[in-house]
Design a protein around this motif. Sequence first.
Motif, PDB file in Angstrom:
ATOM      1  N   SER A 132       0.786  -1.217  -0.001  1.00  0.00           N
ATOM      2  CA  SER A 132      -0.030  -0.020   0.032  1.00  0.00           C
ATOM      3  C   SER A 132       0.831   1.246   0.114  1.00  0.00           C
ATOM      4  O   SER A 132       0.421   2.432  -0.515  1.00  0.00           O
ATOM      5  CB  SER A 132      -0.905   0.013   1.364  1.00  0.00           C
ATOM      6  N   VAL A 133       2.137   1.201   0.321  1.00  0.00           N
ATOM      7  CA  VAL A 133       2.817   2.626   0.557  1.00  0.00           C
ATOM      8  C   VAL A 133       4.180   2.476  -0.476  1.00  0.00           C
ATOM      9  O   VAL A 133       4.413   3.423  -1.123  1.00  0.00           O
ATOM     10  CB  VAL A 133       3.452   2.665   2.047  1.00  0.00           C
ATOM     11  N   LEU A 134       5.012   1.328  -0.348  1.00  0.00           N
ATOM     12  CA  LEU A 134       6.159   1.377  -0.815  1.00  0.00           C
ATOM     13  C   LEU A 134       5.978   1.367  -2.575  1.00  0.00           C
ATOM     14  O   LEU A 134       7.175   2.053  -3.157  1.00  0.00           O
ATOM     15  CB  LEU A 134       6.944   0.217  -0.489  1.00  0.00           C
ATOM     16  N   THR A 446      -5.121  11.865   4.975  1.00  0.00           N
ATOM     17  CA  THR A 446      -6.018  10.478   4.746  1.00  0.00           C
ATOM     18  C   THR A 446      -5.529   9.081   4.930  1.00  0.00           C
ATOM     19  O   THR A 446      -4.033   9.170   5.071  1.00  0.00           O
ATOM     20  CB  THR A 446      -6.594  10.649   3.134  1.00  0.00           C
ATOM     21  N   THR A 447      -6.154   8.304   5.477  1.00  0.00           N
ATOM     22  CA  THR A 447      -5.497   6.882   5.761  1.00  0.00           C
ATOM     23  C   THR A 447      -6.479   5.966   5.334  1.00  0.00           C
ATOM     24  O   THR A 447      -7.903   6.205   5.438  1.00  0.00           O
ATOM     25  CB  THR A 447      -4.850   6.863   7.147  1.00  0.00           C
ATOM     26  N   ALA A 448      -6.489   4.676   4.992  1.00  0.00           N
ATOM     27  CA  ALA A 448      -7.027   3.538   4.906  1.00  0.00           C
ATOM     28  C   ALA A 448      -6.921   2.512   5.851  1.00  0.00           C
ATOM     29  O   ALA A 448      -7.837   1.765   6.202  1.00  0.00           O
ATOM     30  CB  ALA A 448      -6.950   2.745   3.498  1.00  0.00           C
ATOM     31  N   SER A 449      -5.793   2.454   6.404  1.00  0.00           N
ATOM     32  CA  SER A 449      -5.460   1.379   7.593  1.00  0.00           C
ATOM     33  C   SER A 449      -5.072   1.999   8.647  1.00  0.00           C
ATOM     34  O   SER A 449      -4.969   1.236   9.667  1.00  0.00           O
ATOM     35  CB  SER A 449      -4.487   0.585   6.772  1.00  0.00           C
ATOM     36  N   GLY A 450      -5.248   3.160   8.839  1.00  0.00           N
ATOM     37  CA  GLY A 450      -4.559   3.992  10.184  1.00  0.00           C
ATOM     38  C   GLY A 450      -5.550   4.554  10.820  1.00  0.00           C
ATOM     39  O   GLY A 450      -6.850   4.046  10.704  1.00  0.00           O
ATOM     40  N   TYR A 516     -10.239   0.135  -0.571  1.00  0.00           N
ATOM     41  CA  TYR A 516     -10.119  -0.498   0.695  1.00  0.00           C
ATOM     42  C   TYR A 516      -9.523  -1.958   0.504  1.00  0.00           C
ATOM     43  O   TYR A 516      -8.712  -2.439   1.440  1.00  0.00           O
ATOM     44  CB  TYR A 516     -11.177  -0.296   1.772  1.00  0.00           C
ATOM     45  N   MET A 517     -10.199  -2.725  -0.268  1.00  0.00           N
ATOM     46  CA  MET A 517      -9.619  -3.956  -0.369  1.00  0.00           C
ATOM     47  C   MET A 517      -8.132  -3.996  -1.129  1.00  0.00           C
ATOM     48  O   MET A 517      -7.297  -5.009  -0.527  1.00  0.00           O
ATOM     49  CB  MET A 517     -10.523  -4.780  -1.600  1.00  0.00           C
ATOM     50  N   ILE A 518      -7.658  -3.212  -1.922  1.00  0.00           N
ATOM     51  CA  ILE A 518      -6.613  -2.903  -2.170  1.00  0.00           C
ATOM     52  C   ILE A 518      -5.390  -2.444  -1.027  1.00  0.00           C
ATOM     53  O   ILE A 518      -4.191  -2.923  -1.056  1.00  0.00           O
ATOM     54  CB  ILE A 518      -6.440  -1.940  -3.335  1.00  0.00           C
ATOM     55  N   LEU A 519      -5.719  -1.612  -0.295  1.00  0.00           N
ATOM     56  CA  LEU A 519      -4.768  -1.014   0.590  1.00  0.00           C
ATOM     57  C   LEU A 519      -5.068  -1.479   1.912  1.00  0.00           C
ATOM     58  O   LEU A 519      -4.044  -1.566   2.688  1.00  0.00           O
ATOM     59  CB  LEU A 519      -5.228   0.621   0.861  1.00  0.00           C
ATOM     60  N   ALA A 520      -6.014  -2.144   2.284  1.00  0.00           N
ATOM     61  CA  ALA A 520      -6.334  -2.457   3.725  1.00  0.00           C
ATOM     62  C   ALA A 520      -6.862  -3.827   3.791  1.00  0.00           C
ATOM     63  O   ALA A 520      -6.733  -4.566   4.866  1.00  0.00           O
ATOM     64  CB  ALA A 520      -7.144  -1.594   4.559  1.00  0.00           C
TER      65      ALA A 520
END
Length: 526
Positions: A132-134, A446-450, A516-520
């Motif tokens: 999700s980040v790198l 913004t955040t999807a997992s935080g 959200y399925m992709i990131l979290a």
Amino acid sequence: MAGKQFLVRKALSFFSKFQLERQANPSSFQFRHKGSHATHSEFHKLASLLQKPQELSNKTLVFHLESALLRSSSLFPYFMLVAFEAGGLLRAFILFLLYPLVCLVGEEQGINVMAFVSFAGIKRKKFMVGSSVLPKYFLEDVGDESFDAVMKAKRKIAVSDMPRIMIECFLKDYLRVDAVEGRELKTVCGYFVGLMEGKNANGVILNELRVGSHAIGIGSFNKSTDDQLFSYCKEIYWVNKAEKWNWKSLPREKYPKPLIFHDGRLAFRPTLVATLIMFMWLPLGVLVFLIRFICGVLLPLNISAIVSASTGLSTTVSRAKPLSWIASNKNDKKESGVLYVCNHRTLLDPIFVAIALMKPLVAVTYSVSRFSEVTSPIKVVRLTRDRERDRKVMEQQLSQGDLVVCPEGTTCREPYLLRFSPLFAEMTGDIVPVAVDLQVSMFYGTTASGYKCLDSIFNLLNPFVIYSVKILEKLPSSQTCIAGEKSRTEVANHVQNQTAKALGFECTTLTRKDKYMILAGNDGII
């Protein structure tokens, strides 16, 4: 004493001649691995391969990620991203303080130190930074010249000194690499202990190279000679640092897969200097946040906007034409208010739309935290994702005044618009599209997992924030459901297209659930 000096001079002279000869004619040096398999490899400079990339079209390519593809020679930013996003601010600060030790112990041991600090104690199942980040930061670091050569190969095998969990998603999802050979991290009871396994090549890959067709390798001279996979390459093209300095970054339009979603709080590449600036800013940033936050909550919008601008949070407003229809709406007694429909960049979008219009609005939104709801300077009404219930809520609010809604349902950081939910199109004929964009200098709000309750805090912690609000023309009656007899989907798509055109963005059919399925790894319902 003189004899010792003579021997030292002779040794240095011999080593210098050896290095010059190797660089001048690398093909004269043969590669031999210590393992059971041994082959003779010819070494060439990468520039010769870049002139004839078509030679890779039917061959297997083994390439060293850090040497052959990435422009930067430092891995510190990638481990800092893992430390900050997966471990928090304290872990990132410890990694920053240990950077001198990383430099002193050498490259290989330095990677081991950074991996230990970044991963020790992190739960493996919840680690999403690699996917999700790198990938965003890897793509921004790819060299355009070497990328063309790598993508020409029929089959691609990537080798890296970094942990596999950091690189695998980027290489397989974005570069379509067939196999990844990275370091494995040891785990105990589902938690990383921060130690990496030894460099052991995958037996399946080795066997494939042994019986397969002509294989070509790309890497640096030292890295290539250390890896077992390169021992099966008949030709190895090596890259030096001077050559990489001239590489250009990969243009966004050449990305094999569009970068639409990414997560994480850091909005900059955390090099050593940039990380130092961040830690120096944070004490002052807390003070700036308090000023912006208190003024936003306690002062009227027009005054708080002036105070915020003096602290680096500015708003630019543009209009398609003089909004004379707004004044006429105030004089006409209508049964419902105006519905402002804007794209979604951060939680603060409705507030800045209200500042741009200089009028009180009611915001309807999904998944807002209780903290954000209580501290908002404008009224916030929650939606439930139940269509009939949300319709009644919006109709009730419109009967009392003007309303602002973000039909994307979630935020998107890149220049793309997600699918607009068509519910708003049925509410009223008075629809005004609003195009919103945002530029931040240090943190994403913004955040999807935080923790979503921290979104506004990170937004206001930025040294500089530029909010751009474009108020577009009111939707013609012929383009609405009520007067124009258009379907709600047609109206939603029309508003999405108008907003994207005003911002220079691209429309997609992706939804909140896709993000959200992709990131979290969940459907995004809180």
